[in-house]
Design a protein around this motif. Structure first.
Motif, PDB file in Angstrom:
ATOM      1  N   GLY A 149      17.769 -12.303 -10.114  1.00  0.00           N
ATOM      2  CA  GLY A 149      16.858 -11.235  -9.733  1.00  0.00           C
ATOM      3  C   GLY A 149      17.591 -10.119  -9.022  1.00  0.00           C
ATOM      4  N   TYR A 150      16.853  -9.284  -8.332  1.00  0.00           N
ATOM      5  CA  TYR A 150      17.436  -8.145  -7.631  1.00  0.00           C
ATOM      6  C   TYR A 150      16.674  -7.890  -6.336  1.00  0.00           C
ATOM      7  CZ  TYR A 150      13.430  -5.582  -9.532  1.00  0.00           C
ATOM      8  OH  TYR A 150      12.160  -5.173  -9.849  1.00  0.00           O
ATOM      9  N   ARG A 151      17.360  -7.236  -5.408  1.00  0.00           N
ATOM     10  CA  ARG A 151      16.706  -6.812  -4.174  1.00  0.00           C
ATOM     11  C   ARG A 151      16.911  -5.324  -3.985  1.00  0.00           C
ATOM     12  NH1 ARG A 151      21.148  -4.466  -1.473  1.00  0.00           N
ATOM     13  NH2 ARG A 151      22.634  -6.034  -0.690  1.00  0.00           N
ATOM     14  N   TYR A 152      16.052  -4.719  -3.175  1.00  0.00           N
ATOM     15  CA  TYR A 152      16.175  -3.299  -2.872  1.00  0.00           C
ATOM     16  C   TYR A 152      15.444  -3.010  -1.573  1.00  0.00           C
ATOM     17  CZ  TYR A 152      11.376  -2.798  -4.679  1.00  0.00           C
ATOM     18  OH  TYR A 152      10.019  -2.916  -4.883  1.00  0.00           O
ATOM     19  N   LEU A 153      15.735  -1.874  -0.960  1.00  0.00           N
ATOM     20  CA  LEU A 153      15.070  -1.420   0.255  1.00  0.00           C
ATOM     21  C   LEU A 153      14.101  -0.305  -0.101  1.00  0.00           C
ATOM     22  CD1 LEU A 153      18.059  -1.188   2.762  1.00  0.00           C
ATOM     23  CD2 LEU A 153      16.245  -2.900   2.789  1.00  0.00           C
ATOM     24  N   PHE A 154      12.952  -0.282   0.574  1.00  0.00           N
ATOM     25  CA  PHE A 154      11.991   0.772   0.264  1.00  0.00           C
ATOM     26  C   PHE A 154      11.083   1.057   1.442  1.00  0.00           C
ATOM     27  CE2 PHE A 154       9.649  -3.067  -0.550  1.00  0.00           C
ATOM     28  CZ  PHE A 154       8.316  -2.765  -0.266  1.00  0.00           C
ATOM     29  N   THR A 155      10.460   2.216   1.397  1.00  0.00           N
ATOM     30  CA  THR A 155       9.328   2.562   2.253  1.00  0.00           C
ATOM     31  C   THR A 155       8.284   3.200   1.359  1.00  0.00           C
ATOM     32  OG1 THR A 155      10.123   4.795   2.785  1.00  0.00           O
ATOM     33  CG2 THR A 155      10.791   2.995   4.266  1.00  0.00           C
ATOM     34  N   THR A 156       7.020   2.994   1.676  1.00  0.00           N
ATOM     35  CA  THR A 156       5.933   3.590   0.899  1.00  0.00           C
ATOM     36  C   THR A 156       5.083   4.483   1.791  1.00  0.00           C
ATOM     37  OG1 THR A 156       4.446   1.721   1.335  1.00  0.00           O
ATOM     38  CG2 THR A 156       5.806   1.613  -0.659  1.00  0.00           C
ATOM     39  N   SER A 157       4.340   5.366   1.153  1.00  0.00           N
ATOM     40  CA  SER A 157       3.468   6.266   1.909  1.00  0.00           C
ATOM     41  C   SER A 157       2.361   6.785   1.010  1.00  0.00           C
ATOM     42  CB  SER A 157       4.264   7.444   2.466  1.00  0.00           C
ATOM     43  OG  SER A 157       3.428   8.354   3.154  1.00  0.00           O
ATOM     44  N   PHE A 158       1.208   7.063   1.629  1.00  0.00           N
ATOM     45  CA  PHE A 158       0.119   7.726   0.923  1.00  0.00           C
ATOM     46  C   PHE A 158       0.244   9.240   1.037  1.00  0.00           C
ATOM     47  CE2 PHE A 158      -2.151   3.609   1.422  1.00  0.00           C
ATOM     48  CZ  PHE A 158      -2.542   3.445   0.113  1.00  0.00           C
ATOM     49  N   ALA A 159       1.138   9.716   1.887  1.00  0.00           N
ATOM     50  CA  ALA A 159       1.263  11.146   2.134  1.00  0.00           C
ATOM     51  C   ALA A 159       2.695  11.605   1.905  1.00  0.00           C
ATOM     52  CB  ALA A 159       0.843  11.471   3.572  1.00  0.00           C
ATOM     53  N   ALA A 160       2.850  12.883   1.655  1.00  0.00           N
ATOM     54  CA  ALA A 160       4.178  13.486   1.553  1.00  0.00           C
ATOM     55  C   ALA A 160       4.617  13.824   2.965  1.00  0.00           C
ATOM     56  CB  ALA A 160       4.111  14.734   0.687  1.00  0.00           C
ATOM     57  N   GLU A 161       5.426  12.959   3.560  1.00  0.00           N
ATOM     58  CA  GLU A 161       5.793  13.134   4.954  1.00  0.00           C
ATOM     59  C   GLU A 161       7.284  12.904   5.155  1.00  0.00           C
ATOM     60  OE1 GLU A 161       3.403  10.253   6.928  1.00  0.00           O
ATOM     61  OE2 GLU A 161       4.456   8.531   6.069  1.00  0.00           O
ATOM     62  N   MET A 162       7.773  13.453   6.245  1.00  0.00           N
ATOM     63  CA  MET A 162       9.182  13.281   6.595  1.00  0.00           C
ATOM     64  C   MET A 162       9.374  11.897   7.214  1.00  0.00           C
ATOM     65  SD  MET A 162      10.208  16.470   5.859  1.00  0.00           S
ATOM     66  CE  MET A 162      11.606  17.065   6.797  1.00  0.00           C
ATOM     67  N   VAL A 163      10.621  11.475   7.342  1.00  0.00           N
ATOM     68  CA  VAL A 163      10.926  10.199   7.983  1.00  0.00           C
ATOM     69  C   VAL A 163      10.425  10.224   9.428  1.00  0.00           C
ATOM     70  CG1 VAL A 163      12.799   8.722   8.822  1.00  0.00           C
ATOM     71  CG2 VAL A 163      12.925   9.730   6.533  1.00  0.00           C
ATOM     72  N   SER A 217       0.845  -1.192   0.000  1.00  0.00           N
ATOM     73  CA  SER A 217       0.000   0.000   0.000  1.00  0.00           C
ATOM     74  C   SER A 217       0.879   1.240   0.000  1.00  0.00           C
ATOM     75  CB  SER A 217      -0.905   0.006   1.229  1.00  0.00           C
ATOM     76  OG  SER A 217      -1.784  -1.100   1.214  1.00  0.00           O
ATOM     77  N   GLY A 218       0.395   2.271  -0.637  1.00  0.00           N
ATOM     78  CA  GLY A 218       1.144   3.518  -0.698  1.00  0.00           C
ATOM     79  C   GLY A 218       1.145   4.066  -2.097  1.00  0.00           C
ATOM     80  N   ALA A 219       1.065   5.369  -2.183  1.00  0.00           N
ATOM     81  CA  ALA A 219       1.015   6.009  -3.488  1.00  0.00           C
ATOM     82  C   ALA A 219       2.393   6.222  -4.090  1.00  0.00           C
ATOM     83  CB  ALA A 219       0.291   7.355  -3.382  1.00  0.00           C
ATOM     84  N   SER A 220       3.432   6.138  -3.268  1.00  0.00           N
ATOM     85  CA  SER A 220       4.770   6.335  -3.801  1.00  0.00           C
ATOM     86  C   SER A 220       5.791   5.708  -2.875  1.00  0.00           C
ATOM     87  CB  SER A 220       5.077   7.831  -3.969  1.00  0.00           C
ATOM     88  OG  SER A 220       5.234   8.425  -2.691  1.00  0.00           O
ATOM     89  N   ALA A 221       7.002   5.535  -3.384  1.00  0.00           N
ATOM     90  CA  ALA A 221       8.124   5.053  -2.576  1.00  0.00           C
ATOM     91  C   ALA A 221       8.971   6.255  -2.174  1.00  0.00           C
ATOM     92  CB  ALA A 221       8.961   4.050  -3.353  1.00  0.00           C
ATOM     93  N   LEU A 222       9.038   6.533  -0.883  1.00  0.00           N
ATOM     94  CA  LEU A 222       9.858   7.647  -0.415  1.00  0.00           C
ATOM     95  C   LEU A 222      11.320   7.239  -0.336  1.00  0.00           C
ATOM     96  CD1 LEU A 222       7.522   9.064   2.370  1.00  0.00           C
ATOM     97  CD2 LEU A 222       7.733   9.797  -0.013  1.00  0.00           C
ATOM     98  N   ILE A 223      11.555   5.999   0.089  1.00  0.00           N
ATOM     99  CA  ILE A 223      12.903   5.437   0.057  1.00  0.00           C
ATOM    100  C   ILE A 223      12.918   4.311  -0.963  1.00  0.00           C
ATOM    101  CG2 ILE A 223      14.636   4.122   1.356  1.00  0.00           C
ATOM    102  CD1 ILE A 223      13.752   5.603   3.865  1.00  0.00           C
ATOM    103  N   ASP A 224      13.897   4.307  -1.829  1.00  0.00           N
ATOM    104  CA  ASP A 224      14.084   3.254  -2.833  1.00  0.00           C
ATOM    105  C   ASP A 224      15.584   3.191  -3.096  1.00  0.00           C
ATOM    106  OD1 ASP A 224      14.159   1.549  -4.977  1.00  0.00           O
ATOM    107  OD2 ASP A 224      12.437   2.428  -5.987  1.00  0.00           O
ATOM    108  N   ALA A 225      16.254   2.259  -2.419  1.00  0.00           N
ATOM    109  CA  ALA A 225      17.716   2.293  -2.414  1.00  0.00           C
ATOM    110  C   ALA A 225      18.291   0.889  -2.258  1.00  0.00           C
ATOM    111  CB  ALA A 225      18.202   3.185  -1.270  1.00  0.00           C
TER     112      ALA A 225
END
Length: 279
Positions: free
Chosen positions: A181-195, A161-169
């Motif tokens: 394949g590949y792996r990555y770290l991410f966080t998602t959010s529905f809002a524009a918010e700080m960490v 769930s989430g409209a965008s990935a704030l962290i994608d690294a």
């Protein structure tokens, strides 16, 4: 993921409407964010034949007779043990923000699920490629596009769930015993918010050498150093918000594997041990 940081424009616009109604100012979006690094080709090794039972090197081998496969893996030091296994049926009773999932083998890592059993609970999931393609076109195609350096919209299957990935690294190629394949770290959010926390999710997306099975693995990963981005002065302009998340992603990208818990070295070792064998 189909919607990345550059979709914060829509999120921030919605934030403005809400803020106006309450009399509180909200940041407006930039046209596109550059916080997420561009993908590059992974130069994957040549394909090999599928593994046979006699060739499996795995401490744990779980049979999923309904799918005609067994899934093997090892526990590296530093990865907590405990699993729950099942074959999940086709999932079609979904809400407006969810997508269908085909039948799949599932090994949940119960030490990391916090009791959850939904589509995003930590564990290994094995899908038939032909059934993914039949239910949702583009998932496997995008996997190859990322591996070939033609896309930076990293696949997340199952969906978060989430409209965008704030962290994608921390994008990195990792081979399983009979796939890539590949792996990555991410966080998602529905809002524009700080960490507001130090938690992230590691997602692995892969495919067997014979391109018959899609492999998904996910596990929560703590990044304690993200605490340095909590409580900083609030970004009030699109430029400030964009610069803030560029700094966050750069810090995550340059962090050493052992700065995370579990260590990325240990997680990669677990992923590398995965093998899918047909009966």
């Amino acid at each position: 993921m189909k919607i990345r940081v550059h979709t914060l424009a829509a999120i921030l616009s919605m934030s403005i409407l809400v803020a106006c109604a309450s009399g509180t100012a909200a940041p407006t979006p930039s046209p596109a964010s550059t916080a997420v690094p561009e993908s590059t080709a992974m130069n994957l090794p040549a394909e090999t034949e599928s593994a046979s039972t006699s060739e499996v090197e795995a401490e744990n081998l779980v049979a999923f007779d309904e799918m005609g496969i067994s899934v093997g893996f090892n526990y590296p030091d530093g990865i907590l043990q405990g699993t729950s296994t099942s074959v999940q049926p086709v999932y079609t009773n979904f809400g407006p923000t969810e997508l269908p999932y085909p039948q799949h083998a599932r090994i949940l890592f119960t030490a990391y699920t916090n009791g959850a059993e939904d589509q995003t609970a930590s564990g290994i999931r094995i899908y038939r490629v032909e059934e993914i393609n039949a239910l949702e076109a583009g998932v496997v195609e995008n996997l190859f596009a990322v591996m070939e350096g033609q896309a930076d919209h990293h696949t997340d299957f199952p969906r978060f769930s989430g409209a965008s990935a704030l962290i994608d690294a921390q994008l990195s190629e990792v081979r399983i015993q009979n796939g890539r394949g590949y792996r990555y770290l991410f966080t998602t959010s529905f809002a524009a918010e700080m960490v507001n926390g130090t938690g992230t999710t590691l997602m692995y997306q892969g495919i067997t050498n014979d391109e018959k099975y899609f492999v998904s693995f996910l596990i929560p990963v703590d990044a304690p150093f993200l605490s340095e981005f909590i409580g900083v002065p609030l970004a009030t302009t699109p430029e400030e918000f964009d610069a803030y998340y560029q700094s966050v992603n750069e810090r995550v990208n340059t962090a050493a594997p052992d700065e995370f818990t579990p260590s990325l070295h240990e997680i990669d070792e677990l992923i590398s041990s995965i093998v899918i064998v047909e009966h």
